[in-house]
Design a protein around this motif. Structure first.
Motif, PDB file in Angstrom:
ATOM      1  N   GLN A 102       0.853  -1.194   0.000  1.00  0.00           N
ATOM      2  CA  GLN A 102       0.000   0.000   0.000  1.00  0.00           C
ATOM      3  C   GLN A 102       0.884   1.236   0.000  1.00  0.00           C
ATOM      4  N   ASN A 103       0.349   2.327  -0.484  1.00  0.00           N
ATOM      5  CA  ASN A 103       1.096   3.587  -0.471  1.00  0.00           C
ATOM      6  C   ASN A 103       1.185   4.111   0.959  1.00  0.00           C
ATOM      7  N   ASP A 104       2.011   5.120   1.143  1.00  0.00           N
ATOM      8  CA  ASP A 104       2.127   5.810   2.427  1.00  0.00           C
ATOM      9  C   ASP A 104       2.647   4.904   3.542  1.00  0.00           C
ATOM     10  N   ARG A 105       3.850   4.364   3.331  1.00  0.00           N
ATOM     11  CA  ARG A 105       4.487   3.560   4.372  1.00  0.00           C
ATOM     12  C   ARG A 105       5.312   4.428   5.308  1.00  0.00           C
ATOM     13  N   GLY A 106       5.356   5.723   5.021  1.00  0.00           N
ATOM     14  CA  GLY A 106       6.101   6.646   5.853  1.00  0.00           C
ATOM     15  C   GLY A 106       6.301   7.961   5.128  1.00  0.00           C
ATOM     16  N   ALA A 107       6.962   8.891   5.809  1.00  0.00           N
ATOM     17  CA  ALA A 107       7.201  10.221   5.253  1.00  0.00           C
ATOM     18  C   ALA A 107       8.329  10.156   4.232  1.00  0.00           C
ATOM     19  N   LEU A 108       8.008  10.418   2.964  1.00  0.00           N
ATOM     20  CA  LEU A 108       9.017  10.405   1.908  1.00  0.00           C
ATOM     21  C   LEU A 108       9.994  11.562   2.105  1.00  0.00           C
ATOM     22  N   VAL A 109      11.292  11.271   2.024  1.00  0.00           N
ATOM     23  CA  VAL A 109      12.311  12.312   2.111  1.00  0.00           C
ATOM     24  C   VAL A 109      12.152  13.227   0.900  1.00  0.00           C
ATOM     25  N   GLY A 110      12.104  14.529   1.145  1.00  0.00           N
ATOM     26  CA  GLY A 110      11.972  15.493   0.052  1.00  0.00           C
ATOM     27  C   GLY A 110      10.569  15.596  -0.498  1.00  0.00           C
ATOM     28  N   GLY A 111       9.626  14.979   0.168  1.00  0.00           N
ATOM     29  CA  GLY A 111       8.251  15.019  -0.327  1.00  0.00           C
ATOM     30  C   GLY A 111       8.040  14.022  -1.450  1.00  0.00           C
ATOM     31  N   GLY A 112       6.897  14.096  -2.076  1.00  0.00           N
ATOM     32  CA  GLY A 112       6.549  13.158  -3.148  1.00  0.00           C
ATOM     33  C   GLY A 112       7.120  13.564  -4.488  1.00  0.00           C
ATOM     34  N   TYR A 113       6.706  12.869  -5.498  1.00  0.00           N
ATOM     35  CA  TYR A 113       7.110  13.135  -6.870  1.00  0.00           C
ATOM     36  C   TYR A 113       5.913  12.816  -7.756  1.00  0.00           C
ATOM     37  N   TRP A 119      10.686  12.895 -10.282  1.00  0.00           N
ATOM     38  CA  TRP A 119      11.218  11.578  -9.903  1.00  0.00           C
ATOM     39  C   TRP A 119      12.725  11.530 -10.139  1.00  0.00           C
ATOM     40  N   ARG A 120      13.180  11.943 -11.322  1.00  0.00           N
ATOM     41  CA  ARG A 120      14.614  11.886 -11.650  1.00  0.00           C
ATOM     42  C   ARG A 120      15.442  12.847 -10.792  1.00  0.00           C
ATOM     43  N   ALA A 121      14.838  13.883 -10.274  1.00  0.00           N
ATOM     44  CA  ALA A 121      15.552  14.833  -9.413  1.00  0.00           C
ATOM     45  C   ALA A 121      15.526  14.406  -7.939  1.00  0.00           C
ATOM     46  N   SER A 122      14.747  13.399  -7.615  1.00  0.00           N
ATOM     47  CA  SER A 122      14.545  13.014  -6.211  1.00  0.00           C
ATOM     48  C   SER A 122      15.631  12.074  -5.693  1.00  0.00           C
ATOM     49  N   GLN A 170      11.766   8.984   5.932  1.00  0.00           N
ATOM     50  CA  GLN A 170      12.283   9.638   7.140  1.00  0.00           C
ATOM     51  C   GLN A 170      11.480   9.129   8.334  1.00  0.00           C
ATOM     52  N   GLY A 171      12.161   8.614   9.354  1.00  0.00           N
ATOM     53  CA  GLY A 171      11.469   8.160  10.566  1.00  0.00           C
ATOM     54  C   GLY A 171      10.920   6.755  10.437  1.00  0.00           C
ATOM     55  N   ALA A 172       9.787   6.547  11.127  1.00  0.00           N
ATOM     56  CA  ALA A 172       9.205   5.205  11.216  1.00  0.00           C
ATOM     57  C   ALA A 172       8.688   4.720   9.867  1.00  0.00           C
ATOM     58  N   VAL A 173       8.823   3.417   9.650  1.00  0.00           N
ATOM     59  CA  VAL A 173       8.349   2.779   8.420  1.00  0.00           C
ATOM     60  C   VAL A 173       7.195   1.854   8.776  1.00  0.00           C
TER      61      VAL A 173
END
Length: 186
Positions: A102-113, A119-122, A170-173
């Motif tokens: 499922q999506n949203d397993r935790g806070a993505l570093v740098g936010g989403g894409y 995506w290529r810059a992330s 970032q943080g808990a997964v």
């Protein structure tokens, strides 16, 4: 029959009996040695034949990256530990065909894409890239308190036998909750 002839016949009979005993003893020794040799070969060969092939290989590269070659989808916990030994905190999940976490397993570093350019810059794009054998992880892309999510999905009918999704959290997964992946045909 004279005494000498009798003595000669007795001596010949004794020599024949000795030769037969020696031949039997030699055969027994040879058979025993063969059995011992087979037992020694079995003691070495059986563990080699029954030990499973490693499920993956992890190796450090001169440029500080780590190459991971997956051979079988098993031993995820051990792969996580081996990656940790190479400076990468990872959460490895092997999924069945046509599924995803499922999506949203935790806070993505740098936010989403949302776009291919984003995506290529992330950091997610940079953390794990295809390599000559398997894929290459760059530990420098993973900061303190961050975890690399590695989700592998089998794809038995496609030209590519598996897919890898890599993200940095970032943080808990959160644990993976498998669900059907509508982007995969099956």
């Amino acid at each position: 029959m004279r005494f000498e002839e009798q003595l000669l016949m007795d001596l010949q009979a004794e020599m024949t009996a000795r030769n037969e005993r020696t031949r039997r003893t030699g055969r027994r020794l040879l058979a025993g040695a063969a059995v011992a040799g087979l037992a020694a070969v079995a003691a070495v060969a059986v563990p080699l034949l029954t030990s499973p092939e490693p499920a993956y290989a992890v190796s450090a590269n001169a440029n500080g990256t780590v190459t991971v070659e997956i051979k079988e989808f098993r031993d995820a916990e051990q792969l996580e530990q081996d990656l940790k030994d190479h400076g990468v905190t990872a959460d490895v999940t092997y999924l069945k065909p046509y599924t995803k976490c499922q999506n949203d397993r935790g806070a993505l570093v740098g936010g989403g894409y949302d776009t291919p350019e984003e995506w290529r810059a992330s950091v997610h794009y940079k953390v794990a890239r295809p390599g000559a054998k398997g894929f290459v992880i760059d530990p420098r892309q993973v900061g303190k308190g961050q975890t690399v999510l590695l989700e592998f999905t089998e794809n038995p009918k496609g030209p590519v036998k598996s897919q890898l999704k890599a993200e940095v959290i970032q943080g808990a997964v959160a644990a993976c909750v498998p669900e059907k992946d509508p982007t995969q045909v099956g």
